[in-house]
Design an enzyme around this catalytic site. Structure first.
Site, PDB file in Angstrom:
ATOM      1  CD1 TRP A   6      -2.113  -2.278   1.636  1.00 39.37           C
ATOM      2  CD2 TRP A   6      -3.034  -1.108  -0.021  1.00 39.37           C
ATOM      3  NE1 TRP A   6      -3.149  -3.017   1.138  1.00 39.37           N
ATOM      4  CE2 TRP A   6      -3.731  -2.326   0.123  1.00 39.37           C
ATOM      5  CE3 TRP A   6      -3.433  -0.208  -1.008  1.00 39.37           C
ATOM      6  CZ2 TRP A   6      -4.813  -2.666  -0.687  1.00 39.37           C
ATOM      7  CZ3 TRP A   6      -4.519  -0.542  -1.820  1.00 39.37           C
ATOM      8  CH2 TRP A   6      -5.189  -1.760  -1.653  1.00 39.37           C
ATOM      9  CG  ASP A  13      -3.132   4.371   4.155  1.00 38.26           C
ATOM     10  OD1 ASP A  13      -4.197   4.220   4.781  1.00 38.26           O
ATOM     11  OD2 ASP A  13      -2.842   3.716   3.137  1.00 38.26           O
ATOM     12  CE  LYS A  52      -8.069  -2.388   4.543  1.00 38.85           C
ATOM     13  NZ  LYS A  52      -8.215  -3.687   3.886  1.00 38.85           N
TER      14      LYS A  52
END
Length: 362
Positions: free
Chosen positions: A103, A173, A197
């Site tokens: 990511w 993030d 999530k």
């Protein structure tokens, strides 16, 4: 209701059963309005109350002080990969990035499209089995910000602590570990996280930005991609993902009732501890992917001695009611995502299944 699955999906992920039941009760008629939350105007008092309550809970649980704006946006964290440099990477400045895994690499790719970007720390040489050492990271003199990914869902690594970047804004993030542990918000310039999530269903992204960064946003950025647009309108500049925002509010109330972030943190450590103990106590039958100092409390990644045995593990686990244990397609292996809403009982059941699978196949 039939028995619920042992849901270890990486995202969209498990939601608290209590939240799902409350949403079910209010689905057709939200608090006597005669309509669902999905049917009502986002300009109505009822939805503005939902929106305001969700923002208030974010501030309460994370301890967000004055001087920060809280936004609930669309487009997922992947859109934030571009919005961050579009808004905050001024001409003559350099964006500093930590390359910690899959990511982080996506965020770096987008930043390079916008302006000068430099990777200041990386664990690629270790195949991302650990987080980079950030204790003595050196930033460019003209750094606009330092961006990092707090938890890598694919590799199963997580930062245990965050660097002190001084006057350089720290941007994180936190899509896969937001609201899973206490944070010192004033040490960050910005935090963003997709909801699917730990916060709720897919469709909404939490963004927390220090107000002075909003005021310094680059000119020429399209209206919908400007943070100040959404901050000024309290996330209601355009039609929001209203049902997702409502669900996030319910999940935040659930977290509060579980003892807040301190209570959730204790529970998460107990849950993942069961699975890591099964791995570490297997005598090598199971092998953890992440190095011990970088192990994630959200995504437990592990391997078996062969791909054939891993396929058998996945097949038999699915037959036993487990979902989502197959590793990401880019890396293979096995992965158990133990986000906030995954019950302790699911982790206990998985540890027991792992022990029995080893007994039969070891």
């Amino acid at each position: 209701m039939t028995k619920r699955a042992y849901n270890f999906n990486a995202g969209p992920a498990a939601l608290p059963l209590e939240v799902l039941r409350q949403a079910q009760e209010e689905f057709v008629d939200y608090k006597g309005a005669g309509m669902s939350i999905m049917e009502m105007s986002h300009r109505s008092k009822a939805f503005e109350g939902v929106n305001d309550n969700t923002e208030r809970l974010v501030r309460e649980l994370l301890g967000v002080p004055d001087g920060y704006s809280v936004m609930l946006l669309q487009g997922g964290a992947s859109t934030q990969f571009a919005m961050v440099p579009m808004n905050l990477l001024a001409d003559g400045k350099t964006a500093a990035y930590v390359n910690s895994g899959s990511w982080a690499k996506k965020a770096i790719k987008e930043a390079k499209l916008i302006g000068e970007t430099r990777v200041v720390a990386s664990s690629e040489d270790a195949r991302f089995t650990r987080m980079p050492d950030l204790a003595a990271v050196e930033l460019p003199d003209n750094a606009a910000y330092l961006h990092l990914t707090s938890n890598e869902t694919i590799e199963g690594t997580q930062l245990a602590s965050f660097p002190n970047t001084g006057a350089v804004p720290l941007i994180a993030d936190m899509s896969s570990d937001i609201m899973s542990r206490p944070l010192d918000i004033p040490s960050f310039g910005m935090i963003y996280a997709g909801a699917q999530k730990n916060l709720g269903p897919s469709g909404v992204t939490l963004v927390i930005v220090r107000d002075d960064l909003l005021e310094a946003s680059r000119p020429g950025v399209p209206t919908m991609l400007r943070y100040d647009t959404h901050a000024k309108s309290k996330s209601l500049y355009n039609t929001p993902p209203s049902f997702a925002v409502y669900m996030v509010g319910l999940v935040l109330e659930w977290i509060r009732d579980k003892g807040g972030l301190e209570g959730i943190d204790r529970l998460n450590r107990e849950k993942t501890g069961l699975i890591y103990s099964a791995i570490d106590g297997s005598g090598g039958f199971y092998r953890g992917v992440a190095e011990s100092g970088s192990r994630s409390l959200m995504n437990v990644t592990f391997r078996l001695t062969s791909e054939e045995l891993e396929k058998k593990f996945i097949q038999e686990s699915e037959q036993a009611g487990f979902v989502g244990l197959k590793g990401h397609r880019d890396v293979g292996g096995l992965r158990a995502s133990t986000y906030n809403a995954v019950p302790l009982e699911s982790c206990q059941a998985l540890a027991e299944f792992m022990a029995e699978f080893q007994r039969q196949n070891g």
